[in-house]
Design a protein around this motif. Structure first.
Motif, PDB file in Angstrom:
ATOM      1  N   GLY A  35       0.586  -1.818   0.051  1.00 15.44           N
ATOM      2  CA  GLY A  35       0.032   0.037  -0.011  1.00 15.44           C
ATOM      3  C   GLY A  35       0.627   1.726  -0.112  1.00 15.44           C
ATOM      4  N   VAL A  36       2.234   1.820   0.561  1.00 12.00           N
ATOM      5  CA  VAL A  36       2.827   2.741   0.776  1.00 12.00           C
ATOM      6  C   VAL A  36       3.447   2.617  -1.044  1.00 12.00           C
ATOM      7  N   TYR A  37       3.811   1.600  -1.033  1.00 12.95           N
ATOM      8  CA  TYR A  37       4.115   1.865  -2.229  1.00 12.95           C
ATOM      9  C   TYR A  37       3.541   2.698  -3.332  1.00 12.95           C
ATOM     10  N   ARG A  38       2.274   2.137  -3.289  1.00 10.72           N
ATOM     11  CA  ARG A  38       1.338   2.251  -4.439  1.00 10.72           C
ATOM     12  C   ARG A  38       1.143   3.617  -3.990  1.00 10.72           C
ATOM     13  N   ALA A  39       1.284   3.713  -2.781  1.00  9.41           N
ATOM     14  CA  ALA A  39       0.872   5.537  -2.976  1.00  9.41           C
ATOM     15  C   ALA A  39       2.271   6.061  -3.428  1.00  9.41           C
ATOM     16  N   VAL A  40       3.487   6.501  -3.026  1.00  8.02           N
ATOM     17  CA  VAL A  40       4.449   6.992  -3.650  1.00  8.02           C
ATOM     18  C   VAL A  40       4.037   6.823  -5.147  1.00  8.02           C
ATOM     19  N   ALA A  41       4.534   5.247  -5.887  1.00  6.11           N
ATOM     20  CA  ALA A  41       4.009   5.414  -6.947  1.00  6.11           C
ATOM     21  C   ALA A  41       3.258   6.984  -7.997  1.00  6.11           C
ATOM     22  N   ASP A  42       1.997   6.631  -7.310  1.00  7.97           N
ATOM     23  CA  ASP A  42       1.098   7.307  -7.574  1.00  7.97           C
ATOM     24  C   ASP A  42       1.355   9.282  -7.491  1.00  7.97           C
ATOM     25  N   ASP A  43       2.181   8.591  -7.123  1.00 11.11           N
ATOM     26  CA  ASP A  43       2.373  10.956  -6.421  1.00 11.11           C
ATOM     27  C   ASP A  43       3.650  11.149  -7.589  1.00 11.11           C
ATOM     28  N   ALA A  44       4.639  10.238  -7.530  1.00 10.89           N
ATOM     29  CA  ALA A  44       5.219  10.126  -8.786  1.00 10.89           C
ATOM     30  C   ALA A  44       5.370  10.529 -10.128  1.00 10.89           C
ATOM     31  N   ASP A  45       3.762   9.243 -10.515  1.00 14.99           N
ATOM     32  CA  ASP A  45       3.427   9.607 -11.308  1.00 14.99           C
ATOM     33  C   ASP A  45       2.905  10.917 -11.683  1.00 14.99           C
ATOM     34  N   ALA A  46       2.141  11.372 -10.691  1.00 11.89           N
ATOM     35  CA  ALA A  46       1.850  12.624 -10.859  1.00 11.89           C
ATOM     36  C   ALA A  46       1.714  14.297 -10.943  1.00 11.89           C
ATOM     37  N   ASN A  47       3.833  14.157 -10.506  1.00  9.43           N
ATOM     38  CA  ASN A  47       5.075  14.653  -9.612  1.00  9.43           C
ATOM     39  C   ASN A  47       5.346  14.367 -11.893  1.00  9.43           C
ATOM     40  N   SER A  48       5.302  13.998 -11.950  1.00 11.38           N
ATOM     41  CA  SER A  48       5.972  13.311 -13.430  1.00 11.38           C
ATOM     42  C   SER A  48       5.414  14.150 -14.343  1.00 11.38           C
ATOM     43  N   THR A  49       3.754  13.893 -15.040  1.00 13.01           N
ATOM     44  CA  THR A  49       2.925  14.700 -14.884  1.00 13.01           C
ATOM     45  C   THR A  49       3.020  16.418 -15.079  1.00 13.01           C
ATOM     46  N   GLN A  50       3.461  16.836 -14.263  1.00 16.13           N
ATOM     47  CA  GLN A  50       3.303  18.326 -13.830  1.00 16.13           C
ATOM     48  C   GLN A  50       3.960  18.664 -13.960  1.00 16.13           C
ATOM     49  N   ARG A  51       5.515  17.953 -14.130  1.00 16.52           N
ATOM     50  CA  ARG A  51       7.313  18.631 -14.000  1.00 16.52           C
ATOM     51  C   ARG A  51       7.112  18.267 -15.730  1.00 16.52           C
ATOM     52  N   THR A  52       6.293  17.394 -16.626  1.00 19.99           N
ATOM     53  CA  THR A  52       6.787  17.424 -17.863  1.00 19.99           C
ATOM     54  C   THR A  52       5.801  18.620 -18.784  1.00 19.99           C
ATOM     55  N   ALA A  53       4.429  18.498 -17.999  1.00 18.15           N
ATOM     56  CA  ALA A  53       3.563  19.375 -18.430  1.00 18.15           C
ATOM     57  C   ALA A  53       4.022  20.679 -18.716  1.00 18.15           C
ATOM     58  N   LEU A  54       4.273  21.405 -17.427  1.00 18.97           N
ATOM     59  CA  LEU A  54       4.966  22.977 -17.447  1.00 18.97           C
ATOM     60  C   LEU A  54       6.167  23.283 -18.246  1.00 18.97           C
ATOM     61  N   SER A  55       7.035  21.762 -17.479  1.00 16.79           N
ATOM     62  CA  SER A  55       8.219  22.043 -18.491  1.00 16.79           C
ATOM     63  C   SER A  55       8.378  22.520 -19.795  1.00 16.79           C
TER      64      SER A  55
END
Length: 165
Positions: A35-55
C-alpha cells in the motif's frame, strides 16, 4: 516400557500457533508495504506529469519568444499560440491546448484551418489554463484532475490576448 508425556503435545501446539502468528504478521507487513509503495508510485506519477507538462510549455514559449506569444481559445478551451516566420517569409504557428483529456500540440502553416483533433497528443492532462497577469506575465496552470500546478513567465515579446485561434 513406553512413557507418555503430555508436555510434548502442548509444545507442538505452541510451536504451530507461533508459526501461524509469524506467517500472519509477515503477510500483514507485506500488504502494508504494498500500500505504501502504491501511494508513493502514484505521487511520483502525478509529479512527473506536472513537471513534464509545465517544462514542455515553458520550453516551447522560450523557444518561440522572438516570434510572438499569444493566448486565446481553440477547441473550446485555452490555447497557447506561438508564431515563427520561416526563411521564405511564410508564417508557422504552434498551438498548445488540451483536448479530450490530453495536452495537444498542433504545428501548421498559418491559415491551414486545422481542427483540434488534428493535433498530436503529448500526455494525459485534464486542463490547461492561461491568463495574462497585471504586470504582463503569462500564468500557465495545468491540472490532471486531482492536482493543479502553476508557473508564471515573462516573455520578452510580451503576451497578446486574442480571441479564437
Amino acid at each position: 516400557m513406553k512413557t507418555h508425556s503430555g508436555g510434548a503435545g502442548l509444545r507442538r501446539v505452541v510451536i504451530v500457533c507461533l508459526a501461524a502468528l509469524f506467517a500472519l504478521l509477515a503477510m500483514g507487513v507485506t500488504l502494508m508495504g504494498t500500500g505504501v509503495y502504491r501511494a508513493v508510485a502514484d505521487d511520483a506519477d502525478a509529479n512527473s506529469t506536472q513537471r513534464t507538462a509545465l517544462s514542455y510549455v515553458v520550453n516551447q514559449i522560450r523557444r518561440s519568444d522572438a516570434g510572438g506569444v499569444a493566448i486565446g481559445t481553440f477547441g473550446g478551451g485555452d490555447a497557447l499560440r506561438l508564431t515563427e516566420t520561416g526563411e521564405d517569409g511564410s508564417v508557422y504557428v504552434t498551438l498548445i491546448y488540451c483536448w479530450e483529456g490530453s495536452l495537444m500540440e498542433l504545428y501548421m502553416e498559418e491559415g491551414t484551418g486545422l481542427a483540434p483533433e488534428d493535433g498530436m497528443e503529448l500526455l494525459e492532462l485534464s486542463s490547461l489554463d492561461l491568463s495574462v497577469t497585471e504586470k504582463g506575465g503569462l500564468d500557465v496552470t495545468v491540472s490532471d484532475g486531482e492536482h493543479q500546478w502553476s508557473v508564471t513567465l515573462y516573455p520578452r515579446t510580451g503576451v497578446e490576448e486574442v480571441g479564437e485561434l
